[in-house]
Design a protein around this motif. Structure first.
Motif, short mmCIF file in Angstrom:
data_model
loop_
_atom_site.label_atom_id
_atom_site.label_comp_id
_atom_site.label_asym_id
_atom_site.label_seq_id
_atom_site.Cartn_x
_atom_site.Cartn_y
_atom_site.Cartn_z
N ASN A 12 0.97 -1.26 0.14
CA ASN A 12 0.03 -0.11 -0.21
C ASN A 12 0.77 1.42 -0.15
OD1 ASN A 12 -1.91 -1.89 0.34
ND2 ASN A 12 -2.78 -1.37 2.26
N THR A 14 1.22 5.68 -0.70
CA THR A 14 0.28 6.89 -0.67
C THR A 14 0.42 7.56 -2.47
OG1 THR A 14 0.87 7.36 1.51
CG2 THR A 14 0.24 9.28 0.07
N VAL A 15 -0.64 7.68 -2.72
CA VAL A 15 -0.67 8.30 -4.18
C VAL A 15 -1.66 9.71 -4.15
CG1 VAL A 15 -1.52 7.86 -6.51
CG2 VAL A 15 -0.82 6.14 -5.00
N PHE A 27 -4.16 9.82 -1.21
CA PHE A 27 -4.98 8.14 -1.32
C PHE A 27 -3.95 7.34 -1.09
CE2 PHE A 27 -8.06 10.79 -3.42
CZ PHE A 27 -9.28 10.21 -3.63
N GLN A 28 -4.52 6.16 -0.36
CA GLN A 28 -3.83 4.81 -0.14
C GLN A 28 -4.12 4.00 -1.27
OE1 GLN A 28 -1.13 4.45 2.38
NE2 GLN A 28 -1.69 6.56 2.66
N ALA A 29 -3.15 3.64 -1.96
CA ALA A 29 -3.16 2.53 -2.96
C ALA A 29 -3.17 0.98 -2.59
CB ALA A 29 -2.13 2.92 -4.20
N TYR A 43 -13.05 6.90 -3.09
CA TYR A 43 -12.21 5.85 -3.82
C TYR A 43 -12.10 6.04 -5.28
CZ TYR A 43 -16.74 3.93 -5.28
OH TYR A 43 -17.99 3.81 -5.96
N ARG A 48 -3.19 0.58 -12.63
CA ARG A 48 -1.86 0.97 -12.00
C ARG A 48 -0.65 0.39 -13.06
NH1 ARG A 48 -0.49 -0.29 -6.06
NH2 ARG A 48 -1.31 -2.30 -6.77
N HIS A 61 -1.30 5.89 -12.38
CA HIS A 61 -2.59 5.53 -12.02
C HIS A 61 -3.29 6.10 -13.06
CE1 HIS A 61 -2.14 3.45 -8.02
NE2 HIS A 61 -1.09 4.39 -8.16
N CYS A 92 -6.10 -1.66 -9.22
CA CYS A 92 -5.83 -1.06 -8.00
C CYS A 92 -6.81 -0.29 -7.49
CB CYS A 92 -4.67 -0.14 -8.22
SG CYS A 92 -3.96 0.88 -6.96
N CYS A 94 -7.72 2.91 -4.80
CA CYS A 94 -7.06 4.02 -3.91
C CYS A 94 -8.13 4.59 -3.16
CB CYS A 94 -6.46 5.10 -4.81
SG CYS A 94 -5.19 4.45 -6.11
N TYR A 96 -9.40 7.27 0.20
CA TYR A 96 -8.83 8.40 1.19
C TYR A 96 -10.21 8.55 2.12
CZ TYR A 96 -8.54 13.57 2.00
OH TYR A 96 -8.31 14.80 2.31
#
Length: 142
Positions: A12, A14-15, A27-29, A43, A48, A61, A92, A94, A96
């Motif tokens: 995971n 951060t994007v 966001f967490q991918a 989301y 990806r 992404h 993927c 992502c 938040y």
């Protein structure tokens, strides 16, 4: 002091996605199939890709779907919808986390508008059908 996670494509990460307003959201991918906690959030389902295999932490992404929900655990467990997106190349999700419903809707709109501004084509996991015209409104005469 937090230790930095090991960099692998499955980790995971951060994007950051930027909305039309210019605001950036962290966001967490996560890989498709990840189980989420029952939290409200925004989301993006993405495709990806790793253009440069030398840098396993540097991915691109491409948004396939954008949405928001009061419960990420339920919304992102809908396998029929996710399978349709996987068929379009999604790999993927992502997320938040945002508890406030009004703020989630605002962030979602900002991201959708920002994506469309750059010519993106999205598919939504959940949307209400929209009629072609407003009830009681006549089409304009030519």
């Amino acid at each position: 002091m937090k230790s930095k996670p090991t960099a692998t494509p499955q980790t995971n990460r951060t994007v950051y996605f930027k909305g039309k307003s210019g605001e950036r959201y962290a966001f967490q991918a996560c890989s498709i199939g990840t189980k989420f906690k029952p939290l409200g959030g925004v989301y993006l389902v993405t495709r990806r890709t790793y253009e440069d295999r030398t840098f396993a932490t540097k991915a691109s992404h491409h948004a396939v779907a954008i949405g928001q929900t009061p419960d990420l655990a339920v919304a992102l467990a809908a396998t029929a919808e996710l399978n349709k997106l996987v068929a379009k190349g999604a790999n993927c999700i992502c997320v938040y986390a945002v508890a406030d419903a009004a703020r989630r809707a605002e962030i979602e709109r900002d991201l959708v508008d920002g994506n469309e501004q750059w010519g993106g084509r999205l598919q939504y996991l959940f949307h209400a059908p929209v009629s072609e015209k407003m009830p009681g409104v006549s089409p304009p005469s030519r």
